[in-house]
Design an enzyme around this catalytic site. Structure first.
Site, PDB file in Angstrom:
ATOM      1  N   VAL A 178       0.809  -0.991  -0.135  1.00 20.48           N
ATOM      2  CA  VAL A 178       0.043  -0.129   0.068  1.00 20.48           C
ATOM      3  C   VAL A 178       0.788   1.262   0.073  1.00 20.48           C
ATOM      4  O   VAL A 178       1.669   1.394   0.959  1.00 20.48           O
ATOM      5  CB  VAL A 178      -0.990   0.006   1.169  1.00 20.48           C
ATOM      6  CG1 VAL A 178      -1.847   1.289   1.155  1.00 20.48           C
ATOM      7  CG2 VAL A 178      -1.597  -1.371   1.451  1.00 20.48           C
ATOM      8  N   CYS A 179       0.772   2.072  -0.955  1.00 19.59           N
ATOM      9  CA  CYS A 179       1.562   3.358  -1.036  1.00 19.59           C
ATOM     10  C   CYS A 179       1.073   4.376   0.205  1.00 19.59           C
ATOM     11  O   CYS A 179       0.158   4.462   0.614  1.00 19.59           O
ATOM     12  CB  CYS A 179       1.161   4.217  -2.128  1.00 19.59           C
ATOM     13  SG  CYS A 179       1.983   5.761  -1.969  1.00 19.59           S
ATOM     14  N   ILE A 180       2.334   4.335   0.982  1.00 19.78           N
ATOM     15  CA  ILE A 180       2.284   4.968   2.287  1.00 19.78           C
ATOM     16  C   ILE A 180       1.711   6.175   2.208  1.00 19.78           C
ATOM     17  O   ILE A 180       0.808   6.968   3.032  1.00 19.78           O
ATOM     18  CB  ILE A 180       3.565   4.799   3.393  1.00 19.78           C
ATOM     19  CG1 ILE A 180       3.392   5.150   4.383  1.00 19.78           C
ATOM     20  CG2 ILE A 180       4.692   5.838   2.454  1.00 19.78           C
ATOM     21  CD1 ILE A 180       4.787   4.981   5.529  1.00 19.78           C
TER      22      ILE A 180
END
Lengths: 123, 96, 130, 123, 130, 96
Positions: E77-79
């Site tokens: 998941v893109c932070i």
């Protein structure tokens, strides 16, 4: 840069600033790739050409917009800025209205881009 | 008289057609967000027939660098004017 | 006049939240009353208490809370739309056997009937979509 | 029903089933209003006309779709189903292709609808 | 072949999650390997551990977890996209001074650089947008 | 040869134009989700010039009640065929 790919990554930007977050999140992907040493080309299509307009301002509530990010592209060695010429015309704009130097692409030239990059991300 | 509010550009979305079909002869249309692109001379033709009833939100034009580029027939209002338009209309209908 | 706002767009994805907040402040400045903001569809994400935007961007969840505090505006979130999107207050979390919660006061989970009542009882309902 | 409004609420549905959640969330608003005794009209515009197609099935992973909900409309006394005739034509459809009886509206008739309801919700 | 999926749409708002899961299962059935699903933009909402959809709808968060368990697929998941949308794991919650968290394993918050690496190292990257 | 994937209907969104402009002469286009509406006889004209290179996903047609309504020139594939198309293409480009 090794043949046959002019650069590793083509990021297609199809949205203007402010209205949605697509432009910002697309530019973030481009900047990260460049920071990791990848060759990156940007292709502004459709409404995306308005992202390059001069004189943009912060949005409501101080929403910062994307002009500052666009101005950093050269620092990240992202220098291939491709623009769909027909889209510019659809908005009644010319390259002189844009904040950065770009290369205008005909429809034929655009059709050659996705095949000329190892990875294409559309935003 | 109703106020219709459109936030998408006629260059990308066909929703402007739904707004136009749903407007009574006295209704007004306000362009906001990406919809303000419709105030550009090249795109305002999509709104033919709305002379005097077509508005665009100044703040959204300014943010996009479009303020000086609007067709003269489009009435530019700020957000205070947006509220005034909702006061004058019986109700509002949003198109997005 | 008595206004209500229906917000259908998620913050940090589209401009709807910004537009709605800007409009909310302008109508209060003109002497109107903003009864309620109703959050539906992806608009329910405006109630995400854990949102941690970058410091150089406006904090939209906090902006709604400030609006509510200053002007007594109710912040109503459609419960059905919220649950499926992972937005639960402590009570719903307990009811669904989940540890922790993602929505808290002044946001309140409520039924969609509230939206219809609002729309029919207020003088103006203005919708901001994505 | 008291003049001048034919019903309290006009719900405009502009999306088909499966592709997005707009149709379902719009129908939910209509059903709730009807359950609370409000008069509700539905107006299917644009792609929304495809919501009424016969023979729809569950989606991937058993996503349930909206046909079953549409079949419940009569139980909720939602009987005014308005359809944009031009949209049907754009899709090459006729009223016979639809699962419920509807009233086809010309562009002129559509323009009169928002003013004829106390509240208009667009989905 | 080695596949990766980029998912940009939120569950329960658009079909992208359904399409991506259906494609994921089909490619595994054809003998390919799905290395990673990368969640970006509104796709990060697929990691919302509190999601409580109605019982007659598929539980998409659980479906991703099952896929990961069965096939060893990483769920990244893109932070940056996650934080601004209120999706924090325990570590990020602590770092931002928030009580509670909304993301947990097997979903992992990671940088956007991972997406570029994936796209260049896998044989195929297929994007599902909203 | 690349596989382009389009999930929006040409009846509502202009994004199909971007897909078409970006396709090389041998590239293929797969319609999925609401994009399968483009396989209807009334809408397939937007994809003129793609004969033999235009595909639509069966499961999405079926879910929408459109399976029997497709133009014959559109090749209908199931999700297994979707994977096969991605195998045959050098890479994929999504339009949404």
């Amino acid at each position: 840069m090794s043949a046959p790919f002019p650069s590793d990554l083509l990021v297609i930007l199809r949205h203007g600033s402010h209205g949605t977050n697509w432009l910002r999140e697309g530019l973030d992907a481009a900047l990260v790739a460049a920071a990791f040493g990848r060759g990156v080309s940007l292709l502004f299509m459709g409404e995306g050409v308005t992202a390059l307009l001069r004189d943009q301002q912060v949005g409501p509530l101080g929403q910062k917009g994307t002009s500052a990010t666009l101005e950093m592209l050269a620092m990240y060695d992202i220098e291939t800025l491709l623009v769909e010429e027909a889209a510019l015309e659809r908005f009644g704009l010319t390259a002189a209205d844009l904040m950065l130097p770009v290369r205008l692409l005909s429809a034929e030239a655009i059709a050659a881009q996705p095949g000329a990059h190892r990875l294409v991300l559309t935003f | 008289m109703l106020l219709h509010i459109l936030n998408r550009s006629p260059a990308t979305s066909r929703v402007y057609q739904q707004a136009l079909v749903s407007m009574a002869p006295e209704d007004r249309l306000l362009l906001i967000e990406d919809g303000v692109q419709g105030a550009l001379p090249q795109l305002v033709r999509y709104f033919d027939g709305l002379q005097g009833r077509l508005f665009a939100l100044r703040e959204d034009l300014v943010a996009r660098g479009l303020e000086g580029r609007c067709e003269a027939s489009v009435q530019v209002v700020d957000v205070d004017g947006f509220v005034a338009l909702t006061e004058e209309a019986e109700r509002t209908v949003s198109w997005y | 006049m008595r206004y209500a706002i229906l917000l259908l767009g998620a913050p940090y994805s589209c401009q709807a939240s910004h537009s709605a907040l800007r409009f909310a402040r302008a109508l209060v400045d003109r002497g109107h009353r903003l009864e309620t903001v109703f959050f539906y569809h992806d608009g329910v994400h405006n109630a995400a208490r854990l949102a941690a935007p970058p410091q150089d961007e406006p904090h939209l969840v906090d902006a709604w809370v400030a609006l509510s505090t200053e002007h007594g505006t109710a912040l109503q979130v459609c419960i059905a739309a919220a649950l499926r999107r992972g937005l639960l207050d402590a009570r719903e979390a307990a009811r669904h056997g989940k540890q922790g919660h993602s929505v808290e006061a002044p946001f309140e989970l409520t039924g969609l009937g509230q939206l219809v009542d609002l729309g029919l009882s207020c003088d103006r309902l203005v919708t901001f979509g994505p």
